[in-house]
Every structure is written in C-alpha cells, then in structure tokens.
Design a protein around this motif. Structure first.
Motif, short mmCIF file in Angstrom:
data_model
loop_
_atom_site.label_atom_id
_atom_site.label_comp_id
_atom_site.label_asym_id
_atom_site.label_seq_id
_atom_site.Cartn_x
_atom_site.Cartn_y
_atom_site.Cartn_z
N HIS A 172 -18.59 -35.27 -33.18
CA HIS A 172 -18.13 -35.07 -31.80
C HIS A 172 -17.17 -33.71 -31.62
O HIS A 172 -17.27 -33.35 -30.62
N THR A 173 -16.18 -33.65 -32.44
CA THR A 173 -15.32 -32.53 -32.47
C THR A 173 -16.01 -31.30 -32.25
O THR A 173 -15.87 -30.36 -31.83
N ALA A 174 -17.07 -31.17 -33.29
CA ALA A 174 -18.03 -29.99 -33.58
C ALA A 174 -18.79 -29.67 -32.12
O ALA A 174 -18.77 -28.64 -31.60
N LYS A 190 -8.03 -32.99 -31.27
CA LYS A 190 -7.52 -32.74 -29.93
C LYS A 190 -7.36 -31.33 -29.45
O LYS A 190 -7.38 -30.87 -28.31
N GLN A 191 -7.70 -30.46 -30.45
CA GLN A 191 -7.67 -29.08 -29.97
C GLN A 191 -9.14 -28.38 -29.77
O GLN A 191 -9.29 -27.31 -29.54
N ALA A 192 -10.32 -29.34 -29.70
CA ALA A 192 -11.61 -28.90 -29.52
C ALA A 192 -11.88 -28.48 -28.17
O ALA A 192 -12.75 -27.57 -28.08
N GLU A 241 -19.81 -31.52 -24.21
CA GLU A 241 -20.98 -32.07 -25.24
C GLU A 241 -20.61 -33.15 -26.06
O GLU A 241 -21.46 -34.03 -26.49
N GLY A 242 -19.24 -32.98 -26.26
CA GLY A 242 -18.65 -34.23 -27.10
C GLY A 242 -18.25 -35.44 -26.36
O GLY A 242 -17.86 -35.12 -25.21
N ASP A 243 -18.09 -36.51 -26.92
CA ASP A 243 -17.73 -37.74 -26.18
C ASP A 243 -16.16 -38.00 -26.21
O ASP A 243 -15.86 -38.28 -27.52
N THR A 244 -15.45 -37.31 -25.30
CA THR A 244 -13.79 -37.25 -25.64
C THR A 244 -13.21 -38.63 -25.73
O THR A 244 -12.27 -38.89 -26.31
#
Length: 137
Positions: free
Chosen positions: A29-31, A68-70, A39-42
């Motif tokens: 999910h980070t990628a 966290k930095q994504a 696009e990722g589920d934070t």
C-alpha cells in the motif's frame, strides 16, 4: 484487504508470520500510495503501522517512516508516535546508527517534535492502550 478484514485476521497484536504479512501489506500500500495519492489505503496503512508498533521490532521503524512519507494523506493518517514502538530512546539510537538515508530524516523529525514537547510523557504502553480503545470502538 480493508481495515476490518485486517483487524479480523491479525488483531491488534499480531505475532509470528502474521507480522511478515503485515509488513508486506504495508509495503504494497505504501508503493501504491507513492504512485498516486489515494491509490493506497491510508487507513489500512495506519492500522498496519499500529500493529507493527505493537510488535515492538525496532527494524520496522524505517518501514513505518516510509509509509508515513508516501503522500500527504499518509503523512496525516500515520501518527509519528508509531515509530518508537521499541521506546523513544531506543528508536533514536537505532536511527542514529542506521546508514539508511531516510533514517536521518526520521531522526531529525523525532528530535524536532521532542524539542517541541510532543513526546513529553510518552509511553509505549499508554500509546498502545489509547489505540486499543480507538480500534475497539
């Protein structure tokens, strides 16, 4: 997988091979979130970071920092307090000794927040109990 499924499958204090699956889920999910915000589920990323915080493995610090930095949304969703699951002093020592480029940035941010009083009275146990209540509701 969403937050509910992740909670059902792994709980708040995963052990053994489940921790590796959580790391893989967080990395995936980070990628995704790095490719395109949203696009990722934070929220799922946040839960994964809390689960890793509870596992207390110091080696997860940079994985949590990376998540966290994504993106802007990830930075807002993932609490900085999820980094020191092994304790604040141990986390700073780990980051100081690390050669990873991200370690210096994470350490600098922890020190800034500590100087601002953000970690005054910080306790791994109290932080964990607070999120237990959050996810239990």
């Amino acid at each position: 997988m969403d937050v509910r499924e992740c909670l059902r499958r792994y709980g708040l204090r995963p052990v053994g091979a489940d921790i590796d699956e959580i790391r893989a889920l967080l990395s995936d999910h980070t990628a995704r979130e790095r490719r395109a915000q949203g696009e990722g589920d934070t929220e799922l990323m946040r839960l994964c970071c809390f689960q890793l915080f509870n596992s207390g493995d110091i080696d997860d610090v940079l994985l949590v920092w990376s998540a966290k930095q994504a993106s802007f949304d990830a930075a807002c969703s993932i609490d900085i307090e999820f980094l020191p699951g092994h304790g604040l002093d141990a986390t700073k020592a780990y980051l100081s000794a690390s050669r990873a480029p991200a370690a210096a940035a994470a350490l600098e941010r922890l020190r800034e927040l500590e100087a601002d009083g953000e970690f005054e009275g910080f306790s791994v146990e109290e932080r964990s109990a607070s999120y237990d209540r959050y996810y239990g509701d």
